[in-house]
Design an enzyme around this catalytic site. Structure first.
Site, mmCIF file in Angstrom:
data_model
loop_
_atom_site.group_PDB
_atom_site.id
_atom_site.type_symbol
_atom_site.label_atom_id
_atom_site.label_comp_id
_atom_site.label_asym_id
_atom_site.label_seq_id
_atom_site.Cartn_x
_atom_site.Cartn_y
_atom_site.Cartn_z
ATOM 1 N N ASP A 14 0.673 -1.235 -0.040
ATOM 2 C CA ASP A 14 -0.082 0.065 -0.027
ATOM 3 C C ASP A 14 0.887 1.243 -0.053
ATOM 4 O OD1 ASP A 14 -2.147 -1.850 0.348
ATOM 5 O OD2 ASP A 14 -1.763 -1.838 2.504
ATOM 6 N N LYS A 17 2.361 2.048 -5.337
ATOM 7 C CA LYS A 17 3.222 1.349 -6.185
ATOM 8 C C LYS A 17 2.296 1.572 -7.819
ATOM 9 C CE LYS A 17 3.765 -2.537 -4.272
ATOM 10 N NZ LYS A 17 3.206 -2.419 -2.951
ATOM 11 N N ARG A 141 4.326 -29.306 -5.215
ATOM 12 C CA ARG A 141 4.325 -30.025 -6.456
ATOM 13 C C ARG A 141 3.220 -30.741 -6.883
ATOM 14 N NH1 ARG A 141 9.801 -32.812 -5.126
ATOM 15 N NH2 ARG A 141 8.540 -32.847 -3.077
ATOM 16 N N GLN A 212 2.565 -6.291 -3.140
ATOM 17 C CA GLN A 212 2.778 -6.263 -1.613
ATOM 18 C C GLN A 212 4.045 -5.617 -1.539
ATOM 19 O OE1 GLN A 212 2.036 -9.746 -3.265
ATOM 20 N NE2 GLN A 212 -0.208 -8.727 -2.923
ATOM 21 N N ASP A 321 1.754 14.418 1.098
ATOM 22 C CA ASP A 321 0.807 15.571 1.383
ATOM 23 C C ASP A 321 -0.158 15.097 2.525
ATOM 24 O OD1 ASP A 321 -0.125 13.524 -0.730
ATOM 25 O OD2 ASP A 321 -2.041 14.691 -0.408
HETATM 26 P P1 IMP Z 1 -1.976 -13.007 1.874
HETATM 27 O O1 IMP Z 1 -1.128 -12.443 1.005
HETATM 28 O O2 IMP Z 1 -3.354 -12.855 1.650
HETATM 29 O O3 IMP Z 1 -1.650 -14.253 2.697
HETATM 30 O O4 IMP Z 1 -2.037 -12.060 3.347
HETATM 31 C C1 IMP Z 1 -0.736 -12.047 4.185
HETATM 32 C C2 IMP Z 1 -0.281 -10.836 4.648
HETATM 33 O O5 IMP Z 1 0.013 -9.747 3.663
HETATM 34 C C3 IMP Z 1 -1.543 -9.964 5.526
HETATM 35 O O6 IMP Z 1 -0.940 -9.135 6.538
HETATM 36 C C4 IMP Z 1 -2.105 -9.129 4.306
HETATM 37 O O7 IMP Z 1 -2.864 -8.105 4.841
HETATM 38 C C5 IMP Z 1 -0.818 -8.864 3.638
HETATM 39 N N1 IMP Z 1 -0.999 -8.559 2.253
HETATM 40 C C6 IMP Z 1 -1.114 -9.352 1.254
HETATM 41 N N2 IMP Z 1 -1.278 -8.426 0.229
HETATM 42 C C7 IMP Z 1 -1.296 -7.262 0.538
HETATM 43 C C8 IMP Z 1 -1.205 -6.069 -0.315
HETATM 44 O O8 IMP Z 1 -1.250 -5.896 -1.563
HETATM 45 N N3 IMP Z 1 -0.955 -5.001 0.577
HETATM 46 C C9 IMP Z 1 -1.012 -4.956 1.738
HETATM 47 N N4 IMP Z 1 -0.941 -6.038 2.526
HETATM 48 C C10 IMP Z 1 -1.135 -7.118 1.950
#
Ligand code: IMP
Length: 385
Positions: A14, A17, A141, A212, A321
């Site tokens: 978040d 990007k 696998r 992520q 901002d």
């Molecule tokens: P998962 O990827 O759904 O298995 O979640 C694992 C952790 O990654 C959790 O804390 C989610 O909130 C966080 N997470 C997964 N994808 C994102 C993303 O795109 N932005 C922010 N947090 C993410």
């Protein structure tokens, strides 16, 4: 021979990007996603229309860009179909602008059901999109890849799933899933690693779009409160099939403060009215799940570690901002909070001091500053450090 430039998140996701990839896209021929699935949420704007992408790369708005979903990505056919239809309703021709790896794995309704079930005991705070169970099957696998949906006996999977005994949940209705797999078949599907290396040999410019962030990386994030993929620069090589020798400039994206959605450690978290104010002003609610994000000050110790792992060349500072009008802003560095006078706007000396402090404590220049939600709210800065 061209190189692959990279946009990578240096916090917990978040960081904004999507907007940065959309901004940089004009300099590239190809935008490629290399990992994660529809757990991501990348917000971009087509004129004033807000578009949230979960799976399709953020270059899709540009008719001159080829978008690639690489082998490291996992695809939920149902949400893929929904995303394509959403983009088409905005007048975007997805089919001519997208190529999908035949080796990308498929997220099934069973993976989603397992994710929901597992969360009742493990409480990672996942997005419940089936990410962990799908990558688990890949590594064990026994996963299903995009190339498998073309096999004549693919539909028999449904029979196998329905006959499984001892599952801790009811097998979901699979009709929509198989329909969505058929929908997926009409797209350009091939060995994207061969395509990308060929395009690079021809001198085409490729940008890899991280999903992520490093704080959620399976190895270097705050395990076990992480996602199940490699979210760092090295994930680009494995998730697209390009050699490390082909990595070019790495842009590390940092938000002017920190947010985290889901559970896990968070050193600079603000459980007070300041945290609430940042959340409100920054509209810090998950674009994928709608969950309220936890907010805190910028943590340069974490960013230095994550930038080291990712080999970052330049920083992109986003949502600066949001901190306008705060009397005092803090930066966490070397285990201590450093207070700074707040700023009214990003053209002020106070904001410049915030940026130069980041640069001097990280030894990395902040080259791009995003200072508003609009597509053009971006300042480019001179190379300073
Ligand atoms: P998962 O990827 O759904 O298995 O979640 C694992 C952790 O990654 C959790 O804390 C989610 O909130 C966080 N997470 C997964 N994808 C994102 C993303 O795109 N932005 C922010 N947090 C993410």
């Amino acid at each position: 021979m061209s190189k692959v430039d990279v946009v990578i998140g240096l916090q917990y996701g978040d960081e904004g990007k999507g907007k940065i990839v959309d901004y940089l896209a004009k300099n590239y021929d190809v935008i490629a996603r290399f990992g994660g699935g529809d757990n991501a949420g990348h917000t971009i704007y087509k004129e004033s229309e807000k578009i949230v992408l979960h799976l399709i790369p953020s270059g899709i708005l540009n008719p001159n860009i080829l978008n690639v979903i690489g082998n490291g990505v996992i695809i939920n056919p149902i949400s893929f179909k929904q995303e394509v239809q959403m983009l088409e309703s905005h007048g975007i021709d997805v089919k001519s602008r997208l190529v999908i790896s035949d080796k990308a794995h498929i997220i099934t309704p069973i993976h989603k059901a397992w994710d929901v079930h597992n969360e009742s005991s493990q409480r990672i705070g996942t997005t419940m999109k089936g990410i962990g169970p799908c990558y688990t099957d890949k590594v064990s696998r026994k996963g299903i890849r995009v190339c498998d949906i073309f096999k004549p006996d693919f539909h028999l999977l449904g029979v196998k799933w329905n006959n499984q005994i001892g599952l801790p949940f009811e097998v979901p209705n699979l009709k929509e899933f198989f329909e969505a797999c058929n929908f997926l078949k009409q797209f350009r599907i091939e060995s994207t690693e061969i395509l990308l290396n060929k395009l690079l040999d021809e001198g085409k410019k490729v940008l890899a779009e991280g999903a992520q962030a490093t704080g959620l990386d399976i190895d270097f994030g705050s395990y076990p409160f992480v996602t199940s993929s490699v979210t760092t620069t090295s994930g680009v090589c494995q998730g697209l099939g390009v050699s490390p020798k082909r990595i070019g400039t790495v842009y590390g994206v940092i938000k002017a403060y920190t947010t985290r959605v889901g559970n896990g450690p968070f050193t600079t978290e603000l459980n007070d009215s300041i945290g609430d104010e940042i959340c409100k002003k920054g509209n810090e609610f998950g674009s994928t799940t709608g969950r309220k994000r936890r907010c805190g000050w910028l943590d340069l110790d974490e960013i230095n570690y994550n930038a080291m792992i990712c080999g970052v060349d330049k920083f992109v500072l986003t949502k600066s901002d949001v901190l306008n009008d705060f009397e005092e802003v803090k930066i966490y560095y070397n285990g201590e909070y450093l207070p700074l006078t707040g700023w009214k706007d990003v053209n002020s000396d106070e904001f410049e001091r915030f940026v130069t402090m980041i640069e001097s404590y990280t030894n990395t220049s902040v080259n791009i500053v995003s200072c508003g939600a609009g597509r053009n709210d971006i300042l480019e800065r001179e190379y300073i450090v």
